[in-house]
Each structure stands twice: as structure tokens, then as C-alpha cells.
Motif scaffolding. Structure first.
Motif, PDB file in Angstrom:
ATOM      1  N   MET A   1       0.903  -1.185   0.100  1.00  0.00           N
ATOM      2  CA  MET A   1       0.118   0.061   0.030  1.00  0.00           C
ATOM      3  C   MET A   1       1.037   1.146  -0.043  1.00  0.00           C
ATOM      4  SD  MET A   1      -3.368  -0.698   0.421  1.00  0.00           S
ATOM      5  CE  MET A   1      -4.530  -0.385   1.229  1.00  0.00           C
ATOM      6  N   ASN A   2       0.522   2.216  -0.732  1.00  0.00           N
ATOM      7  CA  ASN A   2       1.186   3.593  -0.634  1.00  0.00           C
ATOM      8  C   ASN A   2       0.403   4.626  -0.103  1.00  0.00           C
ATOM      9  OD1 ASN A   2       3.274   2.500  -2.733  1.00  0.00           O
ATOM     10  ND2 ASN A   2       1.618   2.392  -4.118  1.00  0.00           N
ATOM     11  N   ARG A   3       1.088   5.743   0.336  1.00  0.00           N
ATOM     12  CA  ARG A   3       0.286   6.737   0.975  1.00  0.00           C
ATOM     13  C   ARG A   3      -0.048   7.883  -0.326  1.00  0.00           C
ATOM     14  NH1 ARG A   3       3.727   6.142   5.733  1.00  0.00           N
ATOM     15  NH2 ARG A   3       2.489   5.293   7.379  1.00  0.00           N
ATOM     16  N   TYR A   4      -1.213   8.528  -0.122  1.00  0.00           N
ATOM     17  CA  TYR A   4      -1.430   9.536  -1.139  1.00  0.00           C
ATOM     18  C   TYR A   4      -1.990  10.625  -0.146  1.00  0.00           C
ATOM     19  CZ  TYR A   4      -0.944   6.185  -4.364  1.00  0.00           C
ATOM     20  OH  TYR A   4      -0.255   4.971  -5.352  1.00  0.00           O
ATOM     21  N   LEU A   5      -1.535  11.795  -0.530  1.00  0.00           N
ATOM     22  CA  LEU A   5      -1.962  13.106  -0.027  1.00  0.00           C
ATOM     23  C   LEU A   5      -2.849  13.878  -0.798  1.00  0.00           C
ATOM     24  CD1 LEU A   5      -1.677  14.948   2.356  1.00  0.00           C
ATOM     25  CD2 LEU A   5       0.370  16.317   0.906  1.00  0.00           C
ATOM     26  N   VAL A   6      -4.027  14.132  -0.510  1.00  0.00           N
ATOM     27  CA  VAL A   6      -5.106  14.668  -1.094  1.00  0.00           C
ATOM     28  C   VAL A   6      -5.332  16.132  -0.480  1.00  0.00           C
ATOM     29  CG1 VAL A   6      -7.435  14.655  -1.841  1.00  0.00           C
ATOM     30  CG2 VAL A   6      -6.387  12.507  -1.447  1.00  0.00           C
ATOM     31  N   MET A   7      -5.255  17.162  -1.437  1.00  0.00           N
ATOM     32  CA  MET A   7      -5.323  18.537  -1.127  1.00  0.00           C
ATOM     33  C   MET A   7      -6.702  18.848  -1.582  1.00  0.00           C
ATOM     34  SD  MET A   7      -2.296  19.432   0.076  1.00  0.00           S
ATOM     35  CE  MET A   7      -2.356  21.182   0.350  1.00  0.00           C
ATOM     36  N   ALA A   8      -7.385  19.553  -0.920  1.00  0.00           N
ATOM     37  CA  ALA A   8      -8.804  19.895  -1.235  1.00  0.00           C
ATOM     38  C   ALA A   8      -9.044  21.406  -0.896  1.00  0.00           C
ATOM     39  CB  ALA A   8      -9.805  19.261  -0.286  1.00  0.00           C
ATOM     40  N   MET A   9      -8.658  22.370  -2.010  1.00  0.00           N
ATOM     41  CA  MET A   9      -8.710  23.805  -1.612  1.00  0.00           C
ATOM     42  C   MET A   9     -10.248  24.314  -2.082  1.00  0.00           C
ATOM     43  SD  MET A   9      -5.824  23.803  -0.345  1.00  0.00           S
ATOM     44  CE  MET A   9      -5.610  25.906  -0.187  1.00  0.00           C
ATOM     45  N   ARG A  10     -10.742  25.155  -1.167  1.00  0.00           N
ATOM     46  CA  ARG A  10     -12.176  25.610  -1.712  1.00  0.00           C
ATOM     47  C   ARG A  10     -11.939  26.723  -2.900  1.00  0.00           C
ATOM     48  NH1 ARG A  10     -14.471  26.889   4.381  1.00  0.00           N
ATOM     49  NH2 ARG A  10     -14.570  24.682   4.920  1.00  0.00           N
ATOM     50  N   ARG A  11     -13.053  26.542  -3.726  1.00  0.00           N
ATOM     51  CA  ARG A  11     -13.105  27.132  -4.824  1.00  0.00           C
ATOM     52  C   ARG A  11     -14.052  28.208  -4.454  1.00  0.00           C
ATOM     53  NH1 ARG A  11     -14.062  22.605  -9.402  1.00  0.00           N
ATOM     54  NH2 ARG A  11     -11.742  22.252  -9.829  1.00  0.00           N
ATOM     55  N   ALA A  12     -14.174  29.270  -5.463  1.00  0.00           N
ATOM     56  CA  ALA A  12     -15.133  30.472  -5.217  1.00  0.00           C
ATOM     57  C   ALA A  12     -16.488  30.113  -5.096  1.00  0.00           C
ATOM     58  CB  ALA A  12     -14.990  31.508  -6.306  1.00  0.00           C
ATOM     59  N   ASN A  13     -16.818  29.095  -5.945  1.00  0.00           N
ATOM     60  CA  ASN A  13     -18.280  28.659  -5.644  1.00  0.00           C
ATOM     61  C   ASN A  13     -18.513  27.407  -4.701  1.00  0.00           C
ATOM     62  OD1 ASN A  13     -16.694  26.569  -7.122  1.00  0.00           O
ATOM     63  ND2 ASN A  13     -18.358  25.771  -8.337  1.00  0.00           N
ATOM     64  N   PHE A  14     -17.587  27.340  -3.601  1.00  0.00           N
ATOM     65  CA  PHE A  14     -17.763  26.477  -2.504  1.00  0.00           C
ATOM     66  C   PHE A  14     -19.117  26.626  -1.813  1.00  0.00           C
ATOM     67  CE2 PHE A  14     -17.378  26.850   2.341  1.00  0.00           C
ATOM     68  CZ  PHE A  14     -17.042  25.383   2.339  1.00  0.00           C
ATOM     69  N   ASP A  15     -19.860  25.436  -1.218  1.00  0.00           N
ATOM     70  CA  ASP A  15     -20.756  25.421  -0.885  1.00  0.00           C
ATOM     71  C   ASP A  15     -20.781  24.821   0.590  1.00  0.00           C
ATOM     72  OD1 ASP A  15     -23.515  24.862   0.168  1.00  0.00           O
ATOM     73  OD2 ASP A  15     -24.260  23.648  -1.534  1.00  0.00           O
ATOM     74  N   PRO A  16     -21.029  25.612   1.712  1.00  0.00           N
ATOM     75  CA  PRO A  16     -20.775  25.157   2.955  1.00  0.00           C
ATOM     76  C   PRO A  16     -21.756  24.028   3.467  1.00  0.00           C
ATOM     77  CG  PRO A  16     -21.060  27.464   2.830  1.00  0.00           C
ATOM     78  CD  PRO A  16     -21.418  27.150   1.526  1.00  0.00           C
ATOM     79  N   ALA A  17     -22.795  23.660   2.567  1.00  0.00           N
ATOM     80  CA  ALA A  17     -23.696  22.643   3.057  1.00  0.00           C
ATOM     81  C   ALA A  17     -23.067  21.432   2.488  1.00  0.00           C
ATOM     82  CB  ALA A  17     -24.866  22.689   2.087  1.00  0.00           C
ATOM     83  N   MET A  18     -22.044  21.501   1.922  1.00  0.00           N
ATOM     84  CA  MET A  18     -21.093  20.231   1.462  1.00  0.00           C
ATOM     85  C   MET A  18     -20.118  19.751   2.625  1.00  0.00           C
ATOM     86  SD  MET A  18     -22.748  19.227  -1.047  1.00  0.00           S
ATOM     87  CE  MET A  18     -21.924  17.788  -1.168  1.00  0.00           C
ATOM     88  N   VAL A  19     -19.690  20.631   3.535  1.00  0.00           N
ATOM     89  CA  VAL A  19     -18.774  20.168   4.550  1.00  0.00           C
ATOM     90  C   VAL A  19     -19.271  18.836   5.154  1.00  0.00           C
ATOM     91  CG1 VAL A  19     -17.742  20.951   6.791  1.00  0.00           C
ATOM     92  CG2 VAL A  19     -18.136  22.424   4.875  1.00  0.00           C
ATOM     93  N   GLN A  20     -20.304  19.032   5.689  1.00  0.00           N
ATOM     94  CA  GLN A  20     -20.909  17.711   6.510  1.00  0.00           C
ATOM     95  C   GLN A  20     -20.751  16.227   5.450  1.00  0.00           C
ATOM     96  OE1 GLN A  20     -21.123  17.785   9.988  1.00  0.00           O
ATOM     97  NE2 GLN A  20     -20.815  15.436   9.549  1.00  0.00           N
ATOM     98  N   PRO A  21     -21.215  16.460   4.346  1.00  0.00           N
ATOM     99  CA  PRO A  21     -21.299  15.283   3.532  1.00  0.00           C
ATOM    100  C   PRO A  21     -19.737  14.765   3.369  1.00  0.00           C
ATOM    101  CG  PRO A  21     -22.671  16.484   2.702  1.00  0.00           C
ATOM    102  CD  PRO A  21     -22.236  17.268   3.759  1.00  0.00           C
ATOM    103  N   HIS A  22     -18.846  15.691   3.304  1.00  0.00           N
ATOM    104  CA  HIS A  22     -17.497  15.488   2.851  1.00  0.00           C
ATOM    105  C   HIS A  22     -16.775  15.022   4.249  1.00  0.00           C
ATOM    106  CE1 HIS A  22     -13.089  16.421   2.651  1.00  0.00           C
ATOM    107  NE2 HIS A  22     -13.123  17.329   3.378  1.00  0.00           N
ATOM    108  N   LEU A  23     -17.285  15.463   5.667  1.00  0.00           N
ATOM    109  CA  LEU A  23     -16.855  14.931   6.803  1.00  0.00           C
ATOM    110  C   LEU A  23     -17.275  13.601   6.995  1.00  0.00           C
ATOM    111  CD1 LEU A  23     -17.024  18.064   9.030  1.00  0.00           C
ATOM    112  CD2 LEU A  23     -14.841  17.253   7.983  1.00  0.00           C
TER     113      LEU A  23
END
Length: 84
Positions: free
Chosen positions: A1-23
Motif C-alpha cells: 500500500m502507498n500513501r496519497y496526500l489529497v489536497m482539497a482547496m475551496r473554490r469561489a463556488n464552495f457550498d458550505p452545505a457540502m462540508v458535512q457530507p465531506h466529513l
């Protein structure tokens, strides 16, 4: 197994309602033994998570299921990370 770093940077159209589904998605990865670390940046610009996968293709497949990605509100970049 390898390790992968995922960077998730918010865009201008970021929807705060998507934070909980992401978590919730991250919690599912954690429960499944895929996720090692995760967290947001203190400036609220986004966050990162470290996961294990067999290949870059598998890591991308996992990251592209993240609601952060599917919502279009975050720029998602995946790196194979050779951390020790």
C-alpha cells in the motif's frame, strides 16, 4: 500500500452545505482503514487528508467519490507521498 496526500482547496463556488457530507465521507474512509490523517487549514482555505491505496488510479478513484470533489466546490489534487 502507498500513501496519497489529497489536497482539497475551496473554490469561489464552495457550498458550505457540502462540508458535512465531506466529513461523513472521510469518516467512512477512516472506519474502512483507508484514511490515516485529515484536517482543515486554519485559514479556512481548504484542507488535506492522507490515505492508503494500491495505486494512483485507486487513490484518484477514492478522492473523486468525495463530496468535496463531486460538488465542484473544491479543487482536489492527489499526490503519491513517500513520507517516512
Amino acid at each position: 500500500m502507498n500513501r496519497y496526500l489529497v489536497m482539497a482547496m475551496r473554490r469561489a463556488n464552495f457550498d458550505p452545505a457540502m462540508v458535512q457530507p465531506h466529513l461523513d465521507f472521510l469518516q467512512g474512509l477512516r472506519t474502512g482503514g483507508v484514511l490515516e490523517l485529515s484536517g482543515g487549514f486554519s485559514d479556512k482555505s481548504g484542507g488535506a487528508y492522507l490515505m492508503r491505496a494500491q495505486s494512483m488510479d485507486e487513490a484518484l478513484s477514492i478522492a473523486h467519490q468525495d463530496p468535496a470533489y463531486t460538488s465542484g466546490g473544491w479543487e482536489i489534487t492527489v499526490y503519491e507521498w513517500q513520507a517516512r
